[in-house]
Design an enzyme around this catalytic site. Structure first.
Site, PDB file in Angstrom:
ATOM      1  N   GLU A 190       0.823  -1.228   0.000  1.00 40.35           N
ATOM      2  CA  GLU A 190       0.000   0.000   0.000  1.00 40.35           C
ATOM      3  C   GLU A 190       0.849   1.267   0.000  1.00 40.35           C
ATOM      4  OE1 GLU A 190      -2.788   0.369   3.270  1.00 40.35           O
ATOM      5  OE2 GLU A 190      -3.580   2.248   2.500  1.00 40.35           O
ATOM      6  N   LYS A 237      -2.480  -2.085  -3.159  1.00 44.27           N
ATOM      7  CA  LYS A 237      -3.547  -1.243  -2.582  1.00 44.27           C
ATOM      8  C   LYS A 237      -3.181   0.214  -2.804  1.00 44.27           C
ATOM      9  CE  LYS A 237      -5.997  -0.296   1.747  1.00 44.27           C
ATOM     10  NZ  LYS A 237      -6.636  -0.926   2.900  1.00 44.27           N
TER      11      LYS A 237
END
Ligand code: 13P
Length: 342
Positions: free
Chosen positions: A179, A221
Site C-alpha cells: 500500500e 492497494k
C-alpha cells in the site's frame, strides 16, 4: 507456503465481486474515530465494535478478507470464537496489519517513512500461527508542491521498506498487501496526483522486483488518482476513473492478480462510484476491487454508537454498504441503489 498457494490466496482476496474490509485501525486511530461519536475507547468497546462488523450476516457474500489489528487478531466474538476462526468459518480470509505506523524521516524532513521491519520475520510467524493469510503495510506519500514533496528520498525509503516487508511476508507464508498511499489532503490538482502516483508506484515495483517479491502472490492497494481536497477544481468521476486506470496501466505488471483500492477519505458513495466506473471500462489485466476502511465502516460506526441495542441496525447498514461496494467491483452499481431499503 508455496508460490502457488500464495497466488491462490491473492486471487481469492480479489475474486470477482468480493473485496477486503480494512478494520485494522490502530488503537490511536480507532480512539479518534470513537471520540468523534462520544464512544469510550476501552478494549471491550473495541472488541464489541469489531464483533458487530465481523458477525454481520451475509458479509461473506461481499467480503473476501478482513484486515485486523494486533489487538483484534487476539480477540474473540461474544460466544468465545477467536475472530480469525470466526472469519475462516465463513470463508473470509483473516489478514493482519504488520506495520507499526509512520514516523518523520531522519534529518529534518517532514515526510514520513513507515516502521515495523525489526523483528518482522518473527511476528509474521506468530500471525501465521494465529490464522492470518495476508498482511498489510501502508506507506504514506505526501504531496506538497511548494516544498518539493514527495522527495526522491521519501519515495526511495518507502518503496524499499514496502519491498522488504513484501519479501518477508512471502517467505513466511503471507500474501502482502502493498500500500503506497499518496494522500489526497493537498491543494494540488489531479495532474500532480497522477504524476506523483505513477512515480511512486514505479519506484515500488522496481524495489519489489529487486527484492524478489513475486507479483503473482501480492495485492496492490493504491490511492485513486484524484484532485487534492483543497483544490478549487475537482476532477469529475469520469476523469478520476480514466486517470487512475492510465496510471495503473503504466505501472502495474499484469502478473499482479488484483488491485484493491483504499478509500482515503472519499465519501462512501464517491469511492463506490469511482470503482464502479473503472470496472465499467474493463476488462482489465487485474481484478479491480476495494480494500476500504472508512468508506465501508463510517455509517455502520455512526449507527452502532457504542450500544448493544444498535448492533442489528449497524449490521444492516454494514451489509448494505458492502453490497453496494461489491456491485461496484463488478461495474453494476448505480446511485439509486444508495437509497434502497436496508
Ligand atoms: P481507508 O479506506 O479509510 O483509506 O482505509 C484503508 C486503509 O487500510 C488505509 O491504510
Amino acid at each position: 507456503m508455496s508460490a502457488t498457494d500464495l497466488a491462490a490466496v491473492a486471487q481469492a482476496m480479489v475474486a470477482r465481486g468480493r473485496g477486503v474490509l480494512a478494520a485494522d485501525e490502530s488503537n490511536a486511530t480507532i480512539t479518534k474515530r470513537f471520540a468523534a461519536l462520544g464512544i469510550e475507547s476501552t478494549e471491550e468497546n473495541r472488541r464489541a465494535y469489531r464483533d458487530t462488523l465481523l458477525s454481520t450476516p451475509g458479509l461473506e457474500d461481499y467480503i473476501s478478507g478482513v484486515i485486523l489489528y494486533d489487538e483484534t487478531i487476539r480477540q474473540s466474538s461474544a460466544d468465545g470464537t477467536p475472530f480469525p476462526t470466526m472469519l475462516a468459518q465463513r470463508s473470509i480470509l483473516p489478514g493482519i496489519k504488520v506495520d507499526t505506523g509512520s514516523m518523520p524521516l531522519a534529518n529534518d524532513n517532514d515526510e514520513q517513512v513507515t516502521e515495523g521491519l525489526d523483528g518482522l520475520r518473527k511476528r509474521i510467524a506468530e500471525y501465521v500461527s494465529l490464522g492470518a493469510k495476508f498482511a498489510k503495510w501502508r506507506a504514506v506519500i505526501i504531496i506538497d508542491e511548494a516544498r518539493g514533496f514527495p522527495s526522491d528520498y521519501a519515495l526511495h525509503c518507502n518503496a524499499h521498506a514496502l519491498a522488504r516487508y513484501g519479501a518477508l511476508c512471502q517467505e513466511g507464508g503471507l500474501v502482502p498487501i502493498i500500500e503506497p498511499e499518496v494522500l489526497m489532503d493537498g491543494s494540488n490538482d489531479i495532474d500532480v496526483c497522477f504524476d506523483v502516483t505513477v512515480h511512486a508506484q514505479r519506484r515500488v515495483f522496481q524495489e519489489l522486483d529487486r527484492q524478489q517479491v513475486d507479483p503473482r502472490g501480492m495485492v496492490l492497494k493504491p490511492n485513486m488518482v484524484i484532485s487534492g481536497k483543497g483544490c478549487a477544481t475537482q476532477a469529475s468521476p469520469q476523469e478520476v476513473a480514466e486517470r487512475t486506470l492510465e496510471c495503473l496501466y503504466r505501472t502495474v505488471p499484469p502478473a499482479v492478480p488484483g488491485i484493491a483500492f483504499l478509500s482515503g477519505g472519499q465519501s462512501a458513495s464517491v469511492a463506490t462510484e469511482h470503482l464502479d466506473l473503472m470496472n465499467r471500462m474493463g476488462p482489465h489485466p487485474w481484478q479491480l476491487t476495494f480494500s476500504y476502511g472508512r468508506a465501508l465502516q463510517d455509517e455502520a460506526l455512526r449507527t452502532w454508537k457504542g450500544s448493544t441495542d444498535n448492533v442489528a441496525e449497524a449490521q444492516k447498514v454494514a451489509s448494505h454498504r458492502a453490497s453496494l461496494t461489491s456491485a461496484a467491483a463488478t461495474g453494476t452499481y448505480s446511485r439509486d441503489m444508495e437509497s434502497a431499503a436496508v
